[in-house]
Each structure stands twice: as structure tokens, then as C-alpha cells.
Motif scaffolding. Structure first.
Motif, PDB file in Angstrom:
ATOM      1  N   GLY A  45       0.811  -1.212   0.000  1.00  0.00           N
ATOM      2  CA  GLY A  45       0.000   0.000   0.000  1.00  0.00           C
ATOM      3  C   GLY A  45       0.844   1.262   0.000  1.00  0.00           C
ATOM      4  O   GLY A  45       2.054   1.241  -0.241  1.00  0.00           O
ATOM      5  N   TRP A  46       0.188   2.356   0.308  1.00  0.00           N
ATOM      6  CA  TRP A  46       0.799   3.679   0.303  1.00  0.00           C
ATOM      7  C   TRP A  46       2.034   3.731   1.193  1.00  0.00           C
ATOM      8  O   TRP A  46       2.009   3.266   2.328  1.00  0.00           O
ATOM      9  CB  TRP A  46      -0.246   4.697   0.784  1.00  0.00           C
ATOM     10  N   ARG A  47       3.115   4.238   0.632  1.00  0.00           N
ATOM     11  CA  ARG A  47       4.400   4.416   1.308  1.00  0.00           C
ATOM     12  C   ARG A  47       5.020   3.099   1.761  1.00  0.00           C
ATOM     13  O   ARG A  47       5.898   3.083   2.618  1.00  0.00           O
ATOM     14  CB  ARG A  47       4.262   5.385   2.483  1.00  0.00           C
ATOM     15  N   GLY A  48       4.567   2.003   1.190  1.00  0.00           N
ATOM     16  CA  GLY A  48       5.104   0.701   1.557  1.00  0.00           C
ATOM     17  C   GLY A  48       6.121   0.220   0.541  1.00  0.00           C
ATOM     18  O   GLY A  48       6.619   0.979  -0.300  1.00  0.00           O
ATOM     19  N   SER A  49       6.430  -1.053   0.654  1.00  0.00           N
ATOM     20  CA  SER A  49       7.348  -1.695  -0.293  1.00  0.00           C
ATOM     21  C   SER A  49       7.022  -3.185  -0.323  1.00  0.00           C
ATOM     22  O   SER A  49       6.235  -3.676   0.485  1.00  0.00           O
ATOM     23  CB  SER A  49       8.804  -1.493   0.137  1.00  0.00           C
ATOM     24  N   ALA A  50       7.655  -3.871  -1.226  1.00  0.00           N
ATOM     25  CA  ALA A  50       7.463  -5.321  -1.316  1.00  0.00           C
ATOM     26  C   ALA A  50       7.792  -5.993   0.015  1.00  0.00           C
ATOM     27  O   ALA A  50       7.192  -7.010   0.375  1.00  0.00           O
ATOM     28  CB  ALA A  50       8.322  -5.888  -2.439  1.00  0.00           C
ATOM     29  N   ALA A  51       8.713  -5.416   0.776  1.00  0.00           N
ATOM     30  CA  ALA A  51       9.119  -5.984   2.061  1.00  0.00           C
ATOM     31  C   ALA A  51       7.980  -6.005   3.082  1.00  0.00           C
ATOM     32  O   ALA A  51       8.033  -6.769   4.050  1.00  0.00           O
ATOM     33  CB  ALA A  51      10.312  -5.214   2.632  1.00  0.00           C
ATOM     34  N   ASN A  52       6.938  -5.182   2.871  1.00  0.00           N
ATOM     35  CA  ASN A  52       5.795  -5.222   3.781  1.00  0.00           C
ATOM     36  C   ASN A  52       5.184  -6.610   3.860  1.00  0.00           C
ATOM     37  O   ASN A  52       4.527  -6.946   4.840  1.00  0.00           O
ATOM     38  CB  ASN A  52       4.699  -4.254   3.342  1.00  0.00           C
ATOM     39  N   TYR A  75       6.503  -0.203  -5.869  1.00  0.00           N
ATOM     40  CA  TYR A  75       6.211   0.931  -6.738  1.00  0.00           C
ATOM     41  C   TYR A  75       6.339   2.214  -5.923  1.00  0.00           C
ATOM     42  O   TYR A  75       6.341   2.194  -4.691  1.00  0.00           O
ATOM     43  CB  TYR A  75       4.809   0.814  -7.354  1.00  0.00           C
ATOM     44  N   ASP A  76       6.451   3.328  -6.599  1.00  0.00           N
ATOM     45  CA  ASP A  76       6.579   4.640  -5.965  1.00  0.00           C
ATOM     46  C   ASP A  76       5.185   5.160  -5.649  1.00  0.00           C
ATOM     47  O   ASP A  76       4.440   5.544  -6.549  1.00  0.00           O
ATOM     48  CB  ASP A  76       7.315   5.586  -6.918  1.00  0.00           C
ATOM     49  N   SER A  77       4.822   5.189  -4.370  1.00  0.00           N
ATOM     50  CA  SER A  77       3.465   5.577  -3.993  1.00  0.00           C
ATOM     51  C   SER A  77       3.243   7.088  -4.027  1.00  0.00           C
ATOM     52  O   SER A  77       2.135   7.545  -3.743  1.00  0.00           O
ATOM     53  CB  SER A  77       3.102   5.009  -2.620  1.00  0.00           C
ATOM     54  N   THR A  78       4.258   7.863  -4.403  1.00  0.00           N
ATOM     55  CA  THR A  78       4.031   9.300  -4.569  1.00  0.00           C
ATOM     56  C   THR A  78       3.408   9.599  -5.935  1.00  0.00           C
ATOM     57  O   THR A  78       2.996  10.727  -6.173  1.00  0.00           O
ATOM     58  CB  THR A  78       5.336  10.104  -4.405  1.00  0.00           C
ATOM     59  N   GLN A  79       3.328   8.599  -6.793  1.00  0.00           N
ATOM     60  CA  GLN A  79       2.679   8.768  -8.089  1.00  0.00           C
ATOM     61  C   GLN A  79       1.165   8.823  -7.899  1.00  0.00           C
ATOM     62  O   GLN A  79       0.650   8.475  -6.844  1.00  0.00           O
ATOM     63  CB  GLN A  79       2.990   7.569  -8.996  1.00  0.00           C
ATOM     64  N   SER A  80       0.472   9.190  -8.956  1.00  0.00           N
ATOM     65  CA  SER A  80      -0.992   9.202  -8.891  1.00  0.00           C
ATOM     66  C   SER A  80      -1.515   7.769  -8.806  1.00  0.00           C
ATOM     67  O   SER A  80      -0.848   6.831  -9.244  1.00  0.00           O
ATOM     68  CB  SER A  80      -1.569   9.878 -10.138  1.00  0.00           C
TER      69      SER A  80
END
Length: 153
Positions: A45-52, A75-80
Motif C-alpha cells: 500500500g501507500w508508502r510501503g514496499s514489497a518488504a511489507n 512501486y513509488d506511492s508518490t505517483q498518482s
């Protein structure tokens, strides 16, 4: 969270053996192959990574899943949301093309990060509403684990 079902979930081919008629009589039939499992694509989710997904990833490995049957990406969660959706779709489409799987989502009506909660619902997917879980508890929920496990069986 997305789970890709691999009826499709990463399948493997058979091996052909050519031999003489005499040898065929002496060779025992091969053992039955283990049932193929559906692959799983974990999407953070938002501001996360695969490591979550490390905890859930480990739980599935303990259930006998191999790294070939599990997938995740960052993925870069700062994108739309639109740009992120394109990336998630590309990951899911690639996995589906490779494996022929269906997919499902798990979402909570009490997610304090995803708003609206129902925005996780995807057309063409099996969309499963969980109990009232917060955003982070989805990562380690026994209900989510069991639901995904049962979905991919």
C-alpha cells in the motif's frame, strides 16, 4: 492486497521418456506430481514496499509455496493512483499471461489509509471484504492469510 490464482498459478511441464519395450516393463511408473498451486502477487500500500509482505510471504513458504509461486514488487506511492494502477495491472497481466490465473483482492471497510475503502475493488477480480481491519493489520491477519490460501488452492 491482490492474489493471483494460478490454475494458472505457476504450472510446470511434464517430461517424456523414450525407451525400448523391454525397459518399459522394468521401469516403475512415475510418482504422481504434486498439485499445482496458484501464484500469488502481493501488492503493498501507500508508502510501503514489497518488504511489507515478508511476514505473509514467509507464512506461504511455510505452507509449501516456492518463490516461483509468489511474486511482489515495489512501486513509488508518490505517483498518482492512476499511474500506480497501470503498474499493478501490468504486473497482474504479466503474471496472468504467464500462468493463466484469475485474481482476487482483499479489502477492509475499516482501512484508515485507503479512502474510499471500496477503491480496492477491481473489475474482473474476486473481491473479498474482510472483517474490520486497519491498513497495517491486513499484512498479518490470519483471516487474510487463510482467505488467500483457500482462494489459491
Amino acid at each position: 492486497m491482490f492474489a493471483l490464482s494460478l490454475s494458472h498459478r505457476f504450472r510446470v511441464a511434464a517430461i517424456a521418456v523414450v525407451t525400448t519395450a523391454a525397459a518399459l516393463c522394468a521401469v516403475a511408473p512415475p510418482a504422481a506430481a504434486a498439485p499445482a498451486r496458484e501464484p500469488i502477487l502481493f501488492v503493498h500500500g501507500w508508502r510501503g514496499s514489497a518488504a511489507n509482505w515478508d511476514y505473509m510471504w514467509g507464512r506461504f513458504q511455510n505452507e509449501g509455496y516456492t518463490t516461483d509461486q509468489l511474486a511482489r514488487f515495489t512501486y513509488d506511492s508518490t505517483q498518482s493512483n492512476k499511474d500506480i494502477a497501470v503498474q499493478v495491472k501490468a504486473q497482474a497481466d504479466a503474471l496472468r499471461a504467464r500462468t493463466g490465473v484469475n485474481y482476487g483482492t482483499w479489502w477492509s471497510p475499516c482501512d484508515e489509509i485507503i479512502d474510499p475503502d471500496e477503491s480496492t475493488v477491481l473489475n474482473g477480480a474476486t473481491n473479498i471484504r474482510t472483517a474490520c481491519l486497519g491498513h497495517l493489520p491486513l499484512l498479518s491477519s490470519a483471516q487474510v492469510f487463510e482467505g488467500v490460501r483457500d482462494f489459491v488452492r
